[in-house]
Design a protein around this motif. Structure first.
Motif: not given
Length: 484
Positions: A24, A247, A324-325, A328-334, A337
């Motif tokens: 990362r 998150s 999160m948005y 851009r914490y994409w893994e946490d967003i997934a 969701s």
């Protein structure tokens, strides 16, 4: 385990830690074209340490304290001086945690916050720039060196007693409790229908699951329960993201700041409740000149009637989504969701979309005061201050208090009735707090520090009384400035 020791058989854990960080944090922000980009932590540290480096310099505390800015951060750990400026953005606990201790001795907080310090030391090696001069004390001169030494001896005693070893069965028992409650709620509504009495009952079941899930994710954020780091991360993501809908990364960054600078304004984000509340003795005076549209004299009433019910929906869920948005914490967003998707798949057939949303809100409405009172009872009534650069033990003891132990209190609070022990030793599993408490109490008595232990109802009432006192201070300061 002493700082000089290295555990055997630790290679796989180290490799996984570097996979998590290295993938990362490459220079271009993208995955490397080949597997060579994913070096193990041990390989990376050894490579860096093999580079030529000038001999270590000697520094005084006066020199070190000048490097306390966001763009220039030095730390002292076990008399070694580290320049962490370039590492701050890569720090898994967030850059602010390092910034809060820039220019200070961080020995005790370093040991307190890292369940696997041997891994962290691999990253510290390339950052080493010098040592304290021989004539310099181990800590800044304003600190009680005898108390610091006694606390470090206390930690070694607790380590000898194996109180930092987690009981895997204990945490799986609590994890099973969550799954059973979630499944039972679905079985009941499937078998008995969606009448309002049934709805209220399953709301209570889901509320208990959510609260106990909050306690479990709190454990996962601090402990290395599994030998492999990836399983600890996966469990926290599952509990925090999938079961709680929050998150994990946002929570870690916020919560670790709270731990390293507890009740210190403005470094502890948990004590910055403006513009809704002013707490402690300093904030009321400060905000009397800034905020005119809230009557803080009545804030204890606002807290009881409105604030406790908005604690989870606003302070947690809304802020979590925002961060999160924004970051851009994409893994946490997934993961988050997936939590909402599961909820809708489970309950939409019985309640419809609107009814499921109402059910979700009802659960948050019931969960919120439970979490609010448990988390605030040990902090809001205690000392709040600006940075005083005290030793770790004094800072945590003065900013926390305990609630009397019983089987119910332990379960109801997730063992956060032992906040003093938890803050002194965040990586200690909660099932061992009560074993370390007598030794902590004894050290407090030796050095004349208060060790506060209250009945639970009194602890709840002290929140209201503390808010009322702060509101009165605000009113007094506000009336002293009639021109505002």
């Amino acid at each position: 385990m002493t700082f000089a020791e290295k555990p055997e058989g630790n290679r796989s854990l180290v490799d996984e830690k570097q996979q998590y960080l290295g993938a990362r944090h490459q220079a271009n922000g993208k995955p490397g074209a080949s597997g060579k980009a994913r070096l193990s932590a041990r390989q990376e540290a050894n490579d860096k340490c093999d580079l030529p480096r000038k001999s270590l310099n000697m520094y005084t505390w006066q020199e070190i304290q000048r490097h306390s800015h966001e763009t220039d951060q030095w730390l002292v750990i076990n008399r070694k001086v580290y320049d962490v400026t370039g590492w701050a953005d890569r720090h898994p606990g967030g850059r602010q945690v390092l910034n809060h201790y820039a220019g200070e001795d961080a020995t005790d907080v370093f040991r307190a916050m890292h369940p696997d310090p041997d891994i962290v030391r691999l990253y510290l090696k390339p950052l080493l720039i010098g040592e304290l001069a021989p004539e310099e004390p181990n800590q800044e001169r304003n600190k009680n060196s005898r108390l610091v030494e006694d606390f470090q001896e206390l930690r070694r005693t607790l380590e000898t007693m194996n109180l930092f070893n987690a009981n895997l069965g204990f945490f799986f028992l609590h994890f099973g409790q969550l799954l059973i409650l979630e499944a039972l709620a679905w079985v009941i509504v499937w078998h008995f229908g969606s009448g309002w009495l049934i709805t209220m009952f399953i709301s209570l079941l889901l509320t208990v699951a959510q609260v106990q899930g909050a306690f479990l994710q709190h454990d996962m954020g601090h402990l290395s329960i599994f030998k492999k780091a990836k399983w600890n991360r996966l469990m926290q993501k599952f509990v925090m993201g999938h079961l709680k809908g929050l998150s994990a990364k946002w929570w870690n960054n916020q919560h670790f700041q709270h731990h390293v600078k507890t009740n210190i304004y403005p470094k502890d984000p948990d004590v910055d409740l403006s513009p809704f509340l002013v707490i402690g003795d300093l904030q009321p005076v400060k905000y009397c000149k800034k905020i005119k549209f809230i009557n803080y004299e009545k804030q204890h009433l606002y807290f009881c009637m409105v604030g406790v019910h908005l604690f989870m929906p606003i302070a947690f869920n809304l802020k979590s989504m925002q961060e999160m948005y924004r970051r851009r914490y994409w893994e946490d967003i997934a993961w988050v969701s997936s939590s909402y998707i599961r909820y809708f798949i489970t309950f939409v057939p019985f309640y419809g979309i609107f009814g499921t949303l109402v059910l979700m809100f009802l659960v948050k409405f019931l969960e919120s005061p439970w979490i609010a009172y448990i988390t605030q009872m040990s902090h809001i009534p205690m000392k709040m201050s600006n940075e005083e650069n005290q030793n770790w033990f004094s800072t945590q003891v003065l900013a926390t208090c305990n609630v009397e132990q019983s089987f119910f209190n332990d379960w109801f609070t997730g063992h956060l009735n032992f906040q003093t022990e938890h803050h002194l030793f965040p990586t200690m599993p909660r099932h061992n707090y009560h074993k370390g408490a007598p030794l902590v109490k004894s050290l407090c008595a030796k050095h004349g520090l208060p060790y506060v232990n209250k009945p639970m109802l009194k602890a709840f009432g002290d929140i209201v009384r503390a808010l009322k006192k702060s509101g009165a201070l605000w009113k007094e300061a506000y009336c002293m400035h009639p021109e505002i």
